[in-house]
Design a protein around this motif. Structure first.
Motif, PDB file in Angstrom:
ATOM      1  N   HIS A 224     -10.746   5.667  62.860  1.00  0.00           N
ATOM      2  CA  HIS A 224      -9.889   6.725  62.299  1.00  0.00           C
ATOM      3  C   HIS A 224      -8.875   7.315  63.056  1.00  0.00           C
ATOM      4  CE1 HIS A 224     -13.042   7.011  59.047  1.00  0.00           C
ATOM      5  NE2 HIS A 224     -13.956   7.306  60.123  1.00  0.00           N
ATOM      6  N   SER A 225      -8.637   6.898  64.135  1.00  0.00           N
ATOM      7  CA  SER A 225      -7.756   7.201  65.112  1.00  0.00           C
ATOM      8  C   SER A 225      -6.769   6.225  66.007  1.00  0.00           C
ATOM      9  CB  SER A 225      -8.157   8.287  66.264  1.00  0.00           C
ATOM     10  OG  SER A 225      -9.000   7.715  66.957  1.00  0.00           O
TER      11      SER A 225
ATOM     12  N   LEU B  52     -19.459  -7.677  62.426  1.00  0.00           N
ATOM     13  CA  LEU B  52     -19.136  -6.801  63.652  1.00  0.00           C
ATOM     14  C   LEU B  52     -19.089  -5.175  63.242  1.00  0.00           C
ATOM     15  CD1 LEU B  52     -16.458  -7.642  66.224  1.00  0.00           C
ATOM     16  CD2 LEU B  52     -16.393  -5.436  65.142  1.00  0.00           C
ATOM     17  N   ASP B  53     -19.803  -4.369  63.896  1.00  0.00           N
ATOM     18  CA  ASP B  53     -19.674  -3.133  63.298  1.00  0.00           C
ATOM     19  C   ASP B  53     -19.227  -2.214  64.429  1.00  0.00           C
ATOM     20  OD1 ASP B  53     -20.492  -0.560  62.310  1.00  0.00           O
ATOM     21  OD2 ASP B  53     -22.714  -1.125  61.908  1.00  0.00           O
ATOM     22  N   VAL B  54     -17.868  -1.774  64.220  1.00  0.00           N
ATOM     23  CA  VAL B  54     -17.240  -0.822  64.962  1.00  0.00           C
ATOM     24  C   VAL B  54     -17.679   0.293  65.412  1.00  0.00           C
ATOM     25  CG1 VAL B  54     -14.972  -2.293  65.161  1.00  0.00           C
ATOM     26  CG2 VAL B  54     -15.585  -0.115  63.472  1.00  0.00           C
ATOM     27  N   ASP B  55     -18.595   0.879  64.412  1.00  0.00           N
ATOM     28  CA  ASP B  55     -19.262   2.412  64.508  1.00  0.00           C
ATOM     29  C   ASP B  55     -20.403   2.025  65.452  1.00  0.00           C
ATOM     30  OD1 ASP B  55     -17.299   3.531  62.845  1.00  0.00           O
ATOM     31  OD2 ASP B  55     -18.370   2.735  61.028  1.00  0.00           O
ATOM     32  N   THR B  56     -21.278   1.082  65.317  1.00  0.00           N
ATOM     33  CA  THR B  56     -22.392   0.941  66.216  1.00  0.00           C
ATOM     34  C   THR B  56     -21.814   0.508  67.435  1.00  0.00           C
ATOM     35  OG1 THR B  56     -23.811  -0.297  64.493  1.00  0.00           O
ATOM     36  CG2 THR B  56     -24.320  -0.514  66.676  1.00  0.00           C
ATOM     37  N   PHE B  57     -20.784   0.019  67.870  1.00  0.00           N
ATOM     38  CA  PHE B  57     -20.085  -0.240  68.994  1.00  0.00           C
ATOM     39  C   PHE B  57     -19.680   1.113  69.568  1.00  0.00           C
ATOM     40  CE2 PHE B  57     -18.397  -4.794  68.586  1.00  0.00           C
ATOM     41  CZ  PHE B  57     -19.395  -5.446  68.195  1.00  0.00           C
TER      42      PHE B  57
ATOM     43  N   PRO C 231      -4.816   2.532  66.355  1.00  0.00           N
ATOM     44  CA  PRO C 231      -4.128   1.684  65.443  1.00  0.00           C
ATOM     45  C   PRO C 231      -4.825   0.387  65.265  1.00  0.00           C
ATOM     46  CG  PRO C 231      -3.189   1.830  67.583  1.00  0.00           C
ATOM     47  CD  PRO C 231      -4.272   2.690  67.637  1.00  0.00           C
ATOM     48  N   HIS C 232      -4.791  -0.151  64.133  1.00  0.00           N
ATOM     49  CA  HIS C 232      -5.476  -1.515  63.867  1.00  0.00           C
ATOM     50  C   HIS C 232      -5.136  -2.019  62.510  1.00  0.00           C
ATOM     51  CE1 HIS C 232      -7.790   1.716  61.509  1.00  0.00           C
ATOM     52  NE2 HIS C 232      -8.199   0.772  60.647  1.00  0.00           N
ATOM     53  N   ASP C 233      -5.495  -2.978  61.938  1.00  0.00           N
ATOM     54  CA  ASP C 233      -4.887  -3.640  60.888  1.00  0.00           C
ATOM     55  C   ASP C 233      -6.442  -3.733  59.920  1.00  0.00           C
ATOM     56  OD1 ASP C 233      -3.325  -5.702  58.807  1.00  0.00           O
ATOM     57  OD2 ASP C 233      -5.188  -6.713  59.345  1.00  0.00           O
ATOM     58  N   ALA C 234      -6.362  -2.953  58.885  1.00  0.00           N
ATOM     59  CA  ALA C 234      -7.655  -2.898  58.023  1.00  0.00           C
ATOM     60  C   ALA C 234      -8.134  -4.257  57.579  1.00  0.00           C
ATOM     61  CB  ALA C 234      -7.230  -2.070  56.860  1.00  0.00           C
TER      62      ALA C 234
END
Length: 290
Positions: free
Chosen positions: A127-128, A144-149, A130-133
């Motif tokens: 949410h904060s 790959l689960d970035v929230d778990t990471f 930068p990235h490419d959706a």
């Protein structure tokens, strides 16, 4: 300038001494034997760091693959028309701006045994940062689960300090062969991690110098090598499957698996179709165009 690209302070101690090098050939592993991947989280970081260090004492080859949240800077014109020197600022802008998500390290020892480690990083916030959706969606589809990471992963600074000061893998004195697939972005993120997040050097010559300083002269890109072999399909997973290699255990679709496949393909080409010719690919950094 390269002098503005320092390593972070040490938080690990006891650098592994240079091994006794030998020139005997490294046996090729059987393609049907899957390689073990060790997923690494905050709770297992120190245990797996010790395991990696112990295994790395006999290292001969290392492969690296980094998953990152896409690209946010793009060239203003056709990238194929750009020289590597003109492409490098785009790579630098992306790597300096973005946070790596996952680092895969595959190590092959002098007996031909390979193991891999997959470091899940906690620094990225969807949410904060930068990235490419589309890139995040693609990686999510591979598991790959970035929230778990974010909740359970390792911070990149700790990983960098461990790799630089403790693992025994970083430093030209090791004489290791470093392998990746379309390597420029993967190597660039590795340099960012082991320098504690420092911006990349200002130009391509400085970047190449930094690669030599941290990894040595034996850096290879499997993509460029495979392109010289017309019988091989396109794409790392397809090439590995064509050569008969089974997917790794535990995490067959993420960063460590890509490192394992790059290492397997490199070893197969080195021992087979490109026997005696591999040295001409040394130091070639493909993938500046992503």
């Amino acid at each position: 300038m390269f002098s503005m690209f320092p390593p972070p302070p040490a938080s690990f101690h006891g650098r592994v001494p240079p091994p006794q090098t030998t020139d005997h050939p490294v046996p090729m592993p059987a393609p049907h034997v899957p390689v073990l991947v060790h997923p690494v989280w905050a709770w297992s970081f120190h245990q797996e760091a010790a395991r990696l260090r112990h295994f790395a004492e006999g290292a001969r080859y290392v492969a690296v693959n980094v998953h990152y949240p896409g690209l946010v800077h793009h060239p203003g014109k056709d990238q194929d028309a750009l020289t590597d020197e003109k492409r490098y600022p785009i790579l630098k802008a992306n790597v300096d701006a973005l946070k790596p998500l996952q680092v895969g390290i595959a190590v092959c020892d002098r007996d031909g045994k390979t193991e891999a480690w997959e470091f899940n990083l906690r620094d990225f916030r969807r949410h904060s940062d930068p990235h490419d959706a589309n890139s995040l969606a693609y990686l999510a589809g591979r598991g790959l689960d970035v929230d778990t990471f974010a909740n359970h992963g390792v911070d990149a600074w700790s990983l960098g300090a461990m790799l630089l000061h403790y693992s025994g893998l970083i430093g030209p004195w090791r004489g290791l062969s470093w392998v990746t697939y379309t390597c420029a972005y993967h190597v660039a993120y590795l340099l960012k991690i082991v320098t504690g997040g420092c911006p990349l050097p200002n130009d391509l010559a400085g970047f190449v110098g930094a690669v030599r300083h941290f990894l040595g002269d034996q850096v290879y890109d499997v993509a460029g090598m495979a392109a010289e072999c017309p019988k091989l399909p396109v794409g790392l997973e397809r090439i590995a499957a064509h050569l008969g290699f089974h997917p790794p255990w535990n995490s067959p679709r993420l960063a460590a698996a890509a490192g394992v496949r790059a290492l397997q393909v490199f070893r197969s080409l080195e021992d087979g179709e490109l026997r005696g010719k591999v040295s001409r690919y040394r130091g070639l950094l493909q993938g500046l165009h992503h």
